[in-house]
Design an enzyme around this catalytic site. Structure first.
Site, PDB file in Angstrom:
ATOM      1  N   LYS A  14     -12.023 -12.866 -43.211  1.00 44.38           N
ATOM      2  CA  LYS A  14     -12.172 -12.291 -44.549  1.00 44.38           C
ATOM      3  C   LYS A  14     -12.788 -13.283 -45.536  1.00 44.38           C
ATOM      4  O   LYS A  14     -13.668 -12.925 -46.296  1.00 44.38           O
ATOM      5  CB  LYS A  14     -10.823 -11.839 -45.125  1.00 44.38           C
ATOM      6  N   ARG A  89      -1.683  -6.665 -50.666  1.00 41.67           N
ATOM      7  CA  ARG A  89      -1.109  -6.776 -49.320  1.00 41.67           C
ATOM      8  C   ARG A  89       0.182  -6.004 -49.167  1.00 41.67           C
ATOM      9  O   ARG A  89       0.763  -6.000 -48.078  1.00 41.67           O
ATOM     10  CB  ARG A  89      -0.795  -8.241 -48.998  1.00 41.67           C
ATOM     11  N   ARG A 128      -9.010 -23.268 -36.201  1.00 38.41           N
ATOM     12  CA  ARG A 128      -9.118 -23.678 -37.596  1.00 38.41           C
ATOM     13  C   ARG A 128      -8.073 -24.758 -37.925  1.00 38.41           C
ATOM     14  O   ARG A 128      -8.329 -25.672 -38.705  1.00 38.41           O
ATOM     15  CB  ARG A 128      -8.927 -22.456 -38.505  1.00 38.41           C
ATOM     16  N   ARG A 134      -4.768 -26.755 -42.142  1.00 39.48           N
ATOM     17  CA  ARG A 134      -3.974 -25.979 -43.114  1.00 39.48           C
ATOM     18  C   ARG A 134      -2.526 -25.942 -42.649  1.00 39.48           C
ATOM     19  O   ARG A 134      -2.253 -25.649 -41.489  1.00 39.48           O
ATOM     20  CB  ARG A 134      -4.539 -24.555 -43.181  1.00 39.48           C
ATOM     21  N   ARG A 145       2.855 -14.879 -39.801  1.00 37.71           N
ATOM     22  CA  ARG A 145       1.862 -14.273 -40.703  1.00 37.71           C
ATOM     23  C   ARG A 145       1.338 -12.960 -40.131  1.00 37.71           C
ATOM     24  O   ARG A 145       1.126 -11.992 -40.847  1.00 37.71           O
ATOM     25  CB  ARG A 145       0.715 -15.242 -40.955  1.00 37.71           C
TER      26      ARG A 145
HETATM   27  P1  ADP Z   1      -4.360 -15.539 -44.255  1.00 41.64           P
HETATM   28  O1  ADP Z   1      -5.400 -16.158 -43.373  1.00 41.64           O
HETATM   29  O2  ADP Z   1      -2.978 -15.710 -43.722  1.00 41.64           O
HETATM   30  O3  ADP Z   1      -4.682 -14.131 -44.599  1.00 41.64           O
HETATM   31  P2  ADP Z   1      -4.710 -16.414 -47.044  1.00 41.64           P
HETATM   32  O4  ADP Z   1      -5.449 -17.646 -47.334  1.00 41.64           O
HETATM   33  O5  ADP Z   1      -5.333 -15.136 -47.460  1.00 41.64           O
HETATM   34  O6  ADP Z   1      -4.397 -16.473 -45.508  1.00 41.64           O
HETATM   35  O7  ADP Z   1      -3.245 -16.493 -47.698  1.00 41.64           O
HETATM   36  C1  ADP Z   1      -2.403 -17.594 -47.432  1.00 41.64           C
HETATM   37  C2  ADP Z   1      -0.989 -17.320 -47.943  1.00 41.64           C
HETATM   38  O8  ADP Z   1      -1.027 -17.063 -49.366  1.00 41.64           O
HETATM   39  C3  ADP Z   1      -0.287 -16.073 -47.374  1.00 41.64           C
HETATM   40  O9  ADP Z   1       0.304 -16.307 -46.118  1.00 41.64           O
HETATM   41  C4  ADP Z   1       0.728 -15.793 -48.488  1.00 41.64           C
HETATM   42  O10 ADP Z   1       1.836 -16.676 -48.431  1.00 41.64           O
HETATM   43  C5  ADP Z   1      -0.040 -16.110 -49.745  1.00 41.64           C
HETATM   44  N1  ADP Z   1      -0.711 -14.893 -50.262  1.00 41.64           N
HETATM   45  C6  ADP Z   1      -2.047 -14.664 -50.329  1.00 41.64           C
HETATM   46  N2  ADP Z   1      -2.306 -13.446 -50.840  1.00 41.64           N
HETATM   47  C7  ADP Z   1      -1.109 -12.867 -51.097  1.00 41.64           C
HETATM   48  C8  ADP Z   1      -0.695 -11.623 -51.616  1.00 41.64           C
HETATM   49  N3  ADP Z   1      -1.573 -10.681 -51.984  1.00 41.64           N
HETATM   50  N4  ADP Z   1       0.637 -11.382 -51.748  1.00 41.64           N
HETATM   51  C9  ADP Z   1       1.532 -12.293 -51.405  1.00 41.64           C
HETATM   52  N5  ADP Z   1       1.228 -13.494 -50.893  1.00 41.64           N
HETATM   53  C10 ADP Z   1      -0.080 -13.789 -50.732  1.00 41.64           C
END
Ligand code: ADP
Length: 188
Positions: A14, A89, A128, A134, A145
């Protein structure tokens, strides 16, 4: 097509695709994950709060995430469009986004679901982890996740489908090929 949401499991690509798409559509890509990570590295109060959830692979509480997105969408560069990556989400976030946009007489133009198979996403995330380091890319946290995604976020695709907004795009293969498919899905 200027108010867009990109959905898909962790590791679907994404972030990469959001930047490509937003660039070619001339709208900002807004990633809640990136905003949280920036806050963590700056050591803000929001960052300190979000970090425990992120490190455990859990979602940051809706109230916190919603307030952050509301702020970001109020910035001038998002007035004519945006591509949201990683938001909404949860069903509560969908409702909150509806009201944020509704207050200005706006709505989403499309929701794109980037589909990939689970084995592939685990592989991508572990790779990654080696490159970027990360803290939430360890195997147990990746599993959590994915679990949280399938429980809380995957159902949003049906919700948006029932509104006639959903477009599914195959996220497997080359980055450039996926970008082409995404642009075709938006223009078609
Ligand atoms: P992923 O690759 O897991 O989709 P992101 O970089 O999009 O990773 O998000 C990393 C973390 O940030 C998530 O695991 C969550 O803890 C937090 N996060 C991101 N977006 C949201 C959201 N819309 N609602 C709640 N937590 C979020």
């Amino acid at each position: 097509m200027s108010r867009l949401v990109l959905l898909g499991p962790p590791g679907a690509g994404k972030g990469t695709q959001a930047k490509e798409l937003a660039g070619s559509l001339g709208i900002p890509a807004i990633s809640t994950g990136d905003i949280f990570r920036a806050n963590v590295s700056e050591g803000t109060q929001l960052g300190r709060m979000a970090q425990r959830f992120m490190d455990a692979g859990e979602y940051v509480p809706d109230e916190v995430t919603n307030a952050m997105v509301r702020d970001r969408l109020a910035a001038p560069d998002a007035a004519d469009g945006f591509l949201l990556d990683g938001y909404p989400r949860t069903v509560a976030q969908v409702e909150e986004l509806d009201s944020m946009l509704g207050e200005h007489g706006q709505g989403l133009d499309a929701v794109i679901e980037l589909t990939v198979d689970t084995d592939e996403v685990v592989k991508r995330l572990l790779k990654r982890a080696e490159i970027e380091g990360r803290p939430d890319d360890t195997e147990p946290v990746i599993r959590r996740r994915l679990e949280v995604y399938f429980e809380q976020t995957a159902p949003l695709t049906q919700l948006y489908d029932s509104r006639g907004l959903l477009r599914r795009v195959d996220g497997m293969g080359d980055v450039a090929d996926v970008t082409k498919r995404l642009l075709a899905a938006l223009h078609g």
